[in-house]
Design an enzyme around this catalytic site. Structure first.
Site, PDB file in Angstrom:
ATOM      1  N   LYS A   1     104.241  42.570  -6.674  1.00  0.00           N
ATOM      2  CA  LYS A   1     104.175  42.942  -5.248  1.00  0.00           C
ATOM      3  C   LYS A   1     105.451  42.522  -4.507  1.00  0.00           C
ATOM      4  CE  LYS A   1     100.219  40.650  -4.790  1.00  0.00           C
ATOM      5  NZ  LYS A   1     100.057  40.240  -6.213  1.00  0.00           N
ATOM      6  N   THR A   2     105.866  41.263  -4.713  1.00  0.00           N
ATOM      7  CA  THR A   2     107.080  40.763  -4.055  1.00  0.00           C
ATOM      8  C   THR A   2     108.301  41.533  -4.563  1.00  0.00           C
ATOM      9  OG1 THR A   2     106.029  38.600  -4.054  1.00  0.00           O
ATOM     10  CG2 THR A   2     108.377  38.647  -3.553  1.00  0.00           C
TER      11      THR A   2
ATOM     12  N   ASP B   1     103.661  37.711   2.414  1.00  0.00           N
ATOM     13  CA  ASP B   1     102.889  37.466   1.198  1.00  0.00           C
ATOM     14  C   ASP B   1     101.568  36.807   1.593  1.00  0.00           C
ATOM     15  OD1 ASP B   1     102.423  37.475  -1.488  1.00  0.00           O
ATOM     16  OD2 ASP B   1     103.726  35.782  -1.958  1.00  0.00           O
TER      17      ASP B   1
ATOM     18  N   THR C   1      96.105  39.326  -2.612  1.00  0.00           N
ATOM     19  CA  THR C   1      95.307  39.303  -3.836  1.00  0.00           C
ATOM     20  C   THR C   1      93.854  39.637  -3.493  1.00  0.00           C
ATOM     21  OG1 THR C   1      95.099  36.936  -3.418  1.00  0.00           O
ATOM     22  CG2 THR C   1      96.704  37.607  -5.062  1.00  0.00           C
TER      23      THR C   1
ATOM     24  N   ARG D   1     104.433  38.293 -14.798  1.00  0.00           N
ATOM     25  CA  ARG D   1     104.867  36.910 -14.563  1.00  0.00           C
ATOM     26  C   ARG D   1     104.457  36.026 -15.742  1.00  0.00           C
ATOM     27  NH1 ARG D   1     102.844  35.075  -9.421  1.00  0.00           N
ATOM     28  NH2 ARG D   1     104.877  35.531  -8.532  1.00  0.00           N
TER      29      ARG D   1
HETATM   30  P1  ADP Z   1     103.554  39.100  -7.105  1.00  0.00           P
HETATM   31  O1  ADP Z   1     104.322  39.173  -5.815  1.00  0.00           O
HETATM   32  O2  ADP Z   1     102.634  40.277  -7.300  1.00  0.00           O
HETATM   33  O3  ADP Z   1     102.845  37.791  -7.316  1.00  0.00           O
HETATM   34  P2  ADP Z   1     106.201  39.147  -8.319  1.00  0.00           P
HETATM   35  O4  ADP Z   1     106.786  40.370  -7.717  1.00  0.00           O
HETATM   36  O5  ADP Z   1     106.640  37.834  -7.750  1.00  0.00           O
HETATM   37  O6  ADP Z   1     104.590  39.232  -8.307  1.00  0.00           O
HETATM   38  O7  ADP Z   1     106.501  39.200  -9.890  1.00  0.00           O
HETATM   39  C1  ADP Z   1     106.475  38.061 -10.694  1.00  0.00           C
HETATM   40  C2  ADP Z   1     107.563  38.120 -11.746  1.00  0.00           C
HETATM   41  O8  ADP Z   1     107.235  39.115 -12.693  1.00  0.00           O
HETATM   42  C3  ADP Z   1     108.931  38.486 -11.176  1.00  0.00           C
HETATM   43  O9  ADP Z   1     109.829  37.465 -11.459  1.00  0.00           O
HETATM   44  C4  ADP Z   1     109.404  39.695 -11.909  1.00  0.00           C
HETATM   45  O10 ADP Z   1     110.568  39.387 -12.618  1.00  0.00           O
HETATM   46  C5  ADP Z   1     108.328  39.993 -12.920  1.00  0.00           C
HETATM   47  N1  ADP Z   1     107.872  41.369 -12.784  1.00  0.00           N
HETATM   48  C6  ADP Z   1     106.827  41.801 -12.046  1.00  0.00           C
HETATM   49  N2  ADP Z   1     106.660  43.126 -12.190  1.00  0.00           N
HETATM   50  C7  ADP Z   1     107.608  43.541 -13.048  1.00  0.00           C
HETATM   51  C8  ADP Z   1     107.932  44.810 -13.609  1.00  0.00           C
HETATM   52  N3  ADP Z   1     107.201  45.888 -13.336  1.00  0.00           N
HETATM   53  N4  ADP Z   1     108.976  44.883 -14.439  1.00  0.00           N
HETATM   54  C9  ADP Z   1     109.674  43.777 -14.748  1.00  0.00           C
HETATM   55  N5  ADP Z   1     109.413  42.538 -14.266  1.00  0.00           N
HETATM   56  C10 ADP Z   1     108.387  42.426 -13.427  1.00  0.00           C
END
Ligand code: ADP
Length: 328
Positions: free
Chosen positions: A68-69, A113, A162, A221
Site C-alpha cells: 500500500k505504501t 497510513d 488494514t 514484506r
Molecule cells: P504496506 O504499506 O501494505 O504495509 P509496503 O508498501 O510498505 O506495504 O511494502 C512492504 C515491502 O514489501 C516494501 O519494502 C516493498 O519493497 C515490498 N513490496 C510490496 N509490494 C511489492 C511488490 N508488488 N513488488 C515488489 N516489492 C514489493
C-alpha cells in the site's frame, strides 16, 4: 530512559526500514503483481494528467506488507507530485492535520497510513478538505469563538488501511477510488524474491526462491524479510549463496514451519486447542498469547483463516481439524 532491548529494537526497525526502502519498486511498471489494481491506477493517473487535474482520493485496503505504501509513493512519482506521509495515530489533534493540509501544493499527495486509527474529530476536518478544498478552523472559545475558513490547494488523499470495515460510511464515500490488495500468489512472490536478491547482490538458487516464496504467507514484506535473514545465514554458514539447505536452516532459525506459520501462529492454535477448540473471543486469545488484539486480527488471523486453520464465528474463533493437526 529506554531499556537496551528497546534501543536495540529501534535500531532493528531503522535497519528494517532502510532495507524496505532499498527494495521498493521505483516505477509502476516495476511493481510486481496486483495486475488489476496497477492497471486501474495507470488509467486514473493518465486521465488526471491529461485533464491537468489532481487525482481522485484513493483508499487502499489489505493486510500489512502487501504494498500500500509502495503504491502511494509510486503514484506521487508518476504524477510528478510532492509526497507527504503521515499516519492515523500521528494525527492526534485537528491542529496536526491543519498544518499538514496548509502545506500541500497543488496536486500533491497526502498519504495517511493506518487511516482507520485517526481520531474521529480529525477525520471530520478532512471532509471539507477532501470535497471542497477548505477547512473551517474555530478560533478562541466561549462567546469569542469564531470560525475562519482556510482555502487549500487541490490535493490527492491516499489512505491505507488494514481494516476497511472500521472506516465510517461518510468517510469511505469521499474516496473516489477504493482498491483492495490481496495476498500474492506464490508465482508472483517468486518474482519478487528474484528481484530483491538481484538488488541485494545475493545469489539464490531456484529451490531456495521457491521455499522463500511459499513460506511468505502471500506477503512481499515477509518474503523480503525471510530473504534478508537467509542471506545472513548464507554468509555465516555457507559461501554467500542462498541454497535450499541454507534456506531451510534460516527458516528453522526464524521458527517458520512448512505452512509458513510462526511461533505466534502456533501459540494461537495451541491456545484454541487448550480451550477445547473454541469458540473463544479474540480478547482471550490475545491475553493467552501475549499479543495485541489488533495485531492478531491484522497480521496473524488472515493467514490462519485463509489456510483453513481457524474459523471466525459470531461466538469467537474456532480451531478447524486442519488447524488441530498442526499442533497435535
Ligand atoms: P504496506 O504499506 O501494505 O504495509 P509496503 O508498501 O510498505 O506495504 O511494502 C512492504 C515491502 O514489501 C516494501 O519494502 C516493498 O519493497 C515490498 N513490496 C510490496 N509490494 C511489492 C511488490 N508488488 N513488488 C515488489 N516489492 C514489493
Amino acid at each position: 530512559m529506554a531499556t537496551p532491548e528497546e534501543i536495540l529494537d529501534t535500531e532493528r526497525d531503522r535497519q528494517e526500514a532502510e532495507f524496505e526502502t532499498a527494495l521498493r519498486p521505483r516505477s509502476l511498471a516495476e511493481f510486481i503483481g496486483q495486475p488489476k489494481v496497477v492497471e486501474n491506477l495507470g488509467v486514473f493517473i493518465a486521465a488526471a494528467r491529461k485533464r491537468g487535474e489532481p487525482l481522485d482520493h484513493i483508499l487502499f485496503s489489505g493486510m500489512p506488507g502487501l504494498g500500500k505504501t509502495t503504491l502511494a509513493n509510486l503514484i506521487a512519482r508518476e504524477l510528478g507530485s510532492g509526497m507527504h506521509a503521515t499516519s492515523g495515530p500521528a494525527l492526534e489533534r485537528a491542529g496536526d492535520l491543519v498544518s499538514l493540509l496548509t502545506n500541500l501544493g497543488r496536486g500533491d499527495v497526502l498519504f495517511i497510513d493506518e487511516i482507520h486509527r485517526m481520531p474521529r474529530v480529525v477525520e471530520e476536518y478532512l471532509y471539507s478538505a477532501m470535497e471542497d478544498w477548505h477547512i473551517d478552523i474555530v478560533l478562541d472559545q466561549g462567546p469569542a469563538a469564531r470560525s475562519v475558513r482556510v482555502s487549500l490547494q487541490q490535493f490527492t488523499l491516499i489512505g491505507a488501511t488494514t481494516r476497511e470495515g472500521l472506516l465510517s460510511a461518510p468517510f469511505r464515500a469521499r474516496f473516489g477510488v477504493l482498491e483492495r490488495l490481496d495476498p500474492y500468489p506464490v508465482e508472483e512472490l517468486r518474482k519478487i524474491v528474484v528481484r530483491s536478491a538481484r538488488l541485494l547482490g545475493t545469489g539464490v538458487d531456484d529451490a531456495a526462491v521457491e521455499l522463500v516464496a511459499s513460506r511468505a504467507r502471500g506477503t512481499p514484506r515477509i518474503a523480503n524479510r525471510i530473504l534478508r535473514r537467509v542471506r545472513d545465514v548464507a554468509q555465516v554458514k555457507g559461501d554467500g549463496k542462498v541454497t535450499r539447505a541454507i534456506c531451510e536452516t534460516g527458516l528453522r532459525m526464524l521458527g517458520i514451519d512448512e505452512h509458513g506459520l510462526t511461533e505466534l501462529d502456533r501459540r494461537i492454535l495451541r491456545c484454541l486447542k487448550d480451550q477445547g477448540g473454541g469458540p473463544i473471543g479474540l480478547k482471550t486469545v490475545a491475553v493467552a498469547v501475549g499479543e495485541e488484539e489488533d495485531t492478531i486480527e491484522d497480521s496473524y488471523e488472515p493467514h490462519l483463516i485463509r489456510e483453513g486453520f481457524i474459523q471466525k464465528t459470531p461466538r469467537g474463533r474456532k480451531l478447524t481439524d486442519k488447524g488441530g493437526a498442526v499442533v497435535a
